[in-house]
Structure formats: structure tokens, C-alpha cells
Design an enzyme around this catalytic site. Structure first.
Site, mmCIF file in Angstrom:
data_model
loop_
_atom_site.group_PDB
_atom_site.id
_atom_site.type_symbol
_atom_site.label_atom_id
_atom_site.label_comp_id
_atom_site.label_asym_id
_atom_site.label_seq_id
_atom_site.Cartn_x
_atom_site.Cartn_y
_atom_site.Cartn_z
ATOM 1 N N CYS A 186 5.029 -1.319 -1.701
ATOM 2 C CA CYS A 186 4.020 -2.020 -1.412
ATOM 3 C C CYS A 186 4.063 -3.182 -2.318
ATOM 4 O O CYS A 186 4.867 -4.289 -2.150
ATOM 5 C CB CYS A 186 2.773 -1.310 -1.565
ATOM 6 S SG CYS A 186 1.194 -2.260 -0.784
ATOM 7 N N HIS A 234 3.329 2.813 2.371
ATOM 8 C CA HIS A 234 3.383 3.917 1.293
ATOM 9 C C HIS A 234 3.816 5.324 1.748
ATOM 10 O O HIS A 234 3.178 6.089 2.275
ATOM 11 C CB HIS A 234 1.696 4.295 0.893
ATOM 12 C CG HIS A 234 1.288 3.116 0.344
ATOM 13 N ND1 HIS A 234 1.318 2.835 -1.167
ATOM 14 C CD2 HIS A 234 0.483 1.964 0.803
ATOM 15 C CE1 HIS A 234 0.692 1.576 -1.408
ATOM 16 N NE2 HIS A 234 0.331 1.168 -0.264
ATOM 17 N N GLU A 277 4.615 7.684 -0.064
ATOM 18 C CA GLU A 277 3.867 8.805 -0.793
ATOM 19 C C GLU A 277 2.409 9.329 -0.209
ATOM 20 O O GLU A 277 1.641 10.194 -0.653
ATOM 21 C CB GLU A 277 3.567 8.396 -2.371
ATOM 22 C CG GLU A 277 2.229 7.546 -2.636
ATOM 23 C CD GLU A 277 2.868 6.125 -2.194
ATOM 24 O OE1 GLU A 277 3.790 5.639 -1.739
ATOM 25 O OE2 GLU A 277 1.946 4.897 -2.810
#
Lengths: 206, 256
Positions: A81, A185, A187
Site C-alpha cells: 500500500c 493488503h 495481510e
């Protein structure tokens, strides 16, 4: 050691836990530039503005350490990001400001087209522009989580790994040698995101 | 046109470390352990989770941070956290605990400048502003604060526009009269007025009792995301079933 760079901008905790879920290697959140010496893989996460992000990297002299480790030594690097945006030449968010200048391009606002709401928040797909160890064909057809108002307008066409549509097309992942970056993202993208992190951690620069 | 998929968001209401459910923002029931609930929603493919804390005490706040950290350790999905956020420091603490985005309500009405400050410090996409809209006995819409208890009276559409102009990245729109009723669904009339007025995404919340309410919130109300709590707590509906239902109704949503 896998290093997750803390430059006061991000939710490192989530990235740390996601990395721990896919790797047995030691993972450390690094605060001083010197800690990157021991890293095998470096992750630059990031939530926040381009202006604040680049200022924090410079104030803490992390920009110089990253240059040594990633550009000079060729250690595998992944930006997420804001961590992707900072690789650009320039960024317009609370700017203009210069970036790390590793990948040619500029970070500019997403434009609303038709029914597209900005920020782009939610799950979206990738269309693969080339082969890479990070994202294979089957992963590109899964959904990943995006939350952003700016995007990386990349002038280095060969570095573009995937594109995504939200009203208009934008670059959603980059790969160039040992440098990888995603606008989404991993994660926060459940199992498919973890696979991308795993692919990155299994990459070793020849 | 290809866009981000619509989102289905279970809302988890917390009080002193427990998961609770309210009816019209009052009378609440204990419905279990929040970490376990989050784990189940994650496994069932929920697109995001929203935690709203209604604890009044400082102990309640630290329990909240602890829960968010535990959820973030095992649920690799977007987590939005709100309730009782007053300052930029509160936002920082909430993000540090593991939240990806924060949701603010009452404070934005006391000092609207907090929206600008927070957007500047953390980026617009990190900031969700919650609007609690209520219909009074004359049938007029107004906004409320303090969990729906204080009538401010300002028109919700005007306020939504101001919230966008001040830099919020998303609006979480709740219909106070419908909270916990599992009744008529969202107030699609007000929802549509707001989604037409702003260009940031809007999450609709409050009143879902049947699966078609999720669909009409998107098709009639123009919502980017649909949130609910009771239908998941008190019926056998799960995000998997709701996703499948919404996809069958022609909505672009994740189905795996």
C-alpha cells in the site's frame, strides 16, 4: 531474519502476525536502520499519507538503509500500500514530494468514474500482466482487499505486474527484480493474501 | 463497469469485553465471546468486521484493545473499530491495537474538525464516520449522538455532505429506530438520498430481518456495503449463505 520496517506509519502488528502464519523464520519489527543488516527479506508496510511516510523514512535515515540493502545488496523487498507508493519518483498526497525513486512513476489520486466510489474500499481482482514468483495465474483470479484513495501511475511498463479495475484501471502490483509491491493488503486478504506473502518469503534473489 | 465488490459486514457490539446486542440502542443481551465470534465470521468469509464498543469505563476500553489485538492475531481480514473515540491519540491507540480503520461518531458532532485532523494524520481511507439517523414522531429525519440518545436534529443528508467535505473516507449509516428489530430492513429512502449526495462509499446498518434486505440496501439504497448483527446472532444465517443469496440476486460479491 524477516524485517518489517517500523517507520511510525502503519499497522505492523497485522503484517507481523500474517508473516508468522506463513514462515518459521524469525520475524522482527525493526526501528533502527542498522537492524536491516541482518535481514534476508524486508517488508515495508504502510497506512497513512505519502508526505508523512517519506518524511518519516528520511528523518530516521531508513531511506539510506533501504537503498543499501535492497538496491545495492539486492535483498528481496516487498512494499504494501503506502509502502508501494513510496517507491515512486513523486507523490501528490499532501504534496508534491519526492519518493524513493526506485520505480519510475507518480502517485496520484484515483478518479471517480461512473458509479465508482472513492476511496476504493473492498475486495477486487487482479489481471496479470506478466509472470512473477509473487502472483501466479490462479491467484490473480482471487479477490484481494484494497483501501486507498491514491494510486501508483507507473511509467516503467515492464515493472507492472497486475492491474485492477475500479471504474478505471490502475496498477495493483509491481515487480522488478528483487523488488515487489502490492496496492492491496495481502495481510488482510485472508488465505489468498497469505499465499502471496508466502511466495514473497520463498523468493531468493539469484 | 467493473468495481470493487460489495461488502457484507457483521457488526460486533462490545461492552466490557463481552459481545452484546442492543434493540433500538437500548436493552442489551450478552451474546458471547467476541474473539470466538470473529473467528467464526472469518472462516465464513465475512468481507470485513466492525467492532463498536459501548463500554463507558476505562477498564472497558483496555479490554477492547486487548480483544482487537487478539482478533488481529488470527483473523487476516479488515477490522474497523469504533465507539468512544475522542482524540487523535485514541485513534492511534486503536490502530496500534490492530484496527485497520476507525469509526467515529459523537466526537465528530462535538468538534467536527476532528474529521479533518484524523484524515490528515491517518489518511482518508482509514477514517469511517458513523451517522446515527433517527426519524422523529413527525416523520422528520435527524442525526443523533451518544448512541442515539441525544437528538441533534440536523438533516442527515447535509451532515453526510459535510463529513465527506471534511475528508472522511466512508460513512457508516445507522437507522436508530430499526436497530435490533430484525424488521423492515434498511431505510432505503434515506440511504438513497445520502448515497446520491456523496461520492464516498456508504455502509448501511440497522433493521435487517430477511436476506432480501441486504439486496435492497444495495440495489435500492445504493450502499457499497451492508452490515448486520442480529440476523447472524439469532438466526442460522451465516456470511456464506448471505453471500450466495446476494450473488444469486445479481450482486457482485465474493462467493468463495
Amino acid at each position: 531474519m524477516i524485517a518489517i520496517v517500523d517507520y511510525g506509519m502503519s499497522n505492523m502488528h497485522s503484517v507481523l502476525k500474517a508473516v508468522e502464519a506463513v514462515s518459521y523464520d524469525r520475524v522482527a519489527i525493526t526501528v533502527s536502520p542498522g537492524q536491516l543488516d541482518d535481514a534476508t527479506h524486508i517488508i515495508l508496510p504502510g497506512v497513512g499519507s505519502f508526505a508523512q511516510g517519506i518524511r518519516n523514512l528520511r528523518d530516521r535515515r531508513i531511506d539510506e538503509a533501504l537503498y543499501r540493502q535492497v538496491i545495492k545488496k539486492g535483498k528481496p523487498f516487498m512494499g504494501i500500500c503506502l509502502g508501494m507508493h513510496l517507491l515512486a519518483d513523486n507523490g501528490d498526497e499532501h504534496g508534491p514530494n519526492s519518493g524513493l525513486q526506485w520505480i519510475k512513476g507518480r502517485v496520484i489520486p484515483l478518479e471517480a468514474r461512473g458509479e465508482s466510489q472513492i476511496p476504493h474500499i473492498g475486495w477486487n481482482r487482479l489481471s496479470l500482466c506478466k509472470n512473477s514468483p509473487l502472483i501466479d495465474d490462479s491467484l490473480s483470479r482471487k479477490d484481494f482487499y484494497f483501501v486507498h484513495k491514491y494510486h501508483f501511475h507507473c511509467e516503467d511498463v515492464d515493472a507492472v505486474l497486475t492491474k485492477t479495475f475500479h471504474g478505471a484501471e490502475f496498477v495493483s502490483a509491481i515487480s522488478k527484480g528483487n523488488i515487489f509491491a502490492t496496492q492491496f493488503h495481502p495481510e488482510k486478504s485472508q488465505d489468498n493474501g497469505l499465499k502471496i506473502l508466502k511466495n514473497f518469503l520463498e523468493f531468493n534473489h539469484p | 463497469m467493473i468495481l470493487a465488490k460489495k461488502r457484507l459486514i457483521p457488526t460486533l457490539l462490545l461492552k466490557d469485553g463481552r459481545l452484546v446486542k442492543t434493540v433500538r440502542y437500548d436493552t442489551f443481551k450478552d451474546v458471547g465471546d467476541p474473539v470466538r465470534a470473529a473467528r467464526v465470521y472469518d472462516a465464513q468469509g465475512a468481507d470485513e468486521l466492525i467492532f463498536l464498543d459501548i463500554s463507558a469505563s476505562r477498564e472497558g476500553r483496555s479490554l477492547l484493545y486487548n480483544i482487537i489485538t487478539r482478533v488481529a492475531e488470527e483473523c487476516f481480514m479488515p477490522l474497523t473499530v469504533g465507539g468512544g473515540i475522542r482524540t487523535v491519540v485514541d485513534i492511534k491507540k486503536t490502530l496500534r491495537a490492530g484496527a485497520d480503520r476507525v469509526c467515529i461518531n459523537t466526537q465528530t458532532l462535538l468538534t467536527p474538525g476532528i474529521i479533518n485532523q484524523a484524515a490528515e494524520a491517518f489518511g482518508a481511507s482509514t477514517l469511517v464516520v458513523s451517522i446515527d439517523a433517527k426519524k422523529n414522531s413527525q416523520g422528520a429525519y435527524g442525526i443523533t449522538s451518544y448512541s442515539g440518545k441525544k437528538w441533534i436534529g440536523r438533516n442527515p443528508v447535509d451532515w453526510a455532505e459535510e463529513v465527506e467535505n471534511r475528508g472522511a473516507g466512508e460513512i457508516f449509516l445507522s437507522f436508530v429506530n430499526r436497530d435490533g428489530t430484525m424488521g423492515k430492513g434498511y431505510d432505503n429512502n434515506l440511504l438513497r438520498q445520502i448515497t446520491d449526495a456523496v461520492s464516498i462509499p456508504v455502509i448501511a446498518s440497522g433493521g435487517v430481518g430477511r436476506l432480501d434486505h441486504f439486496v435492497s440496501g444495495i440495489l435500492e439504497g445504493g450502499a457499497s456495503a451492508v452490515a448486520a448483527a442480529s440476523i447472524f446472532h439469532f438466526t442460522d444465517q451465516s456470511p456464506i449463505k448471505v453471500h450466495a443469496y446476494m450473488a444469486d440476486a445479481g450482486i457482485e460479491i465474493r462467493t468463495e
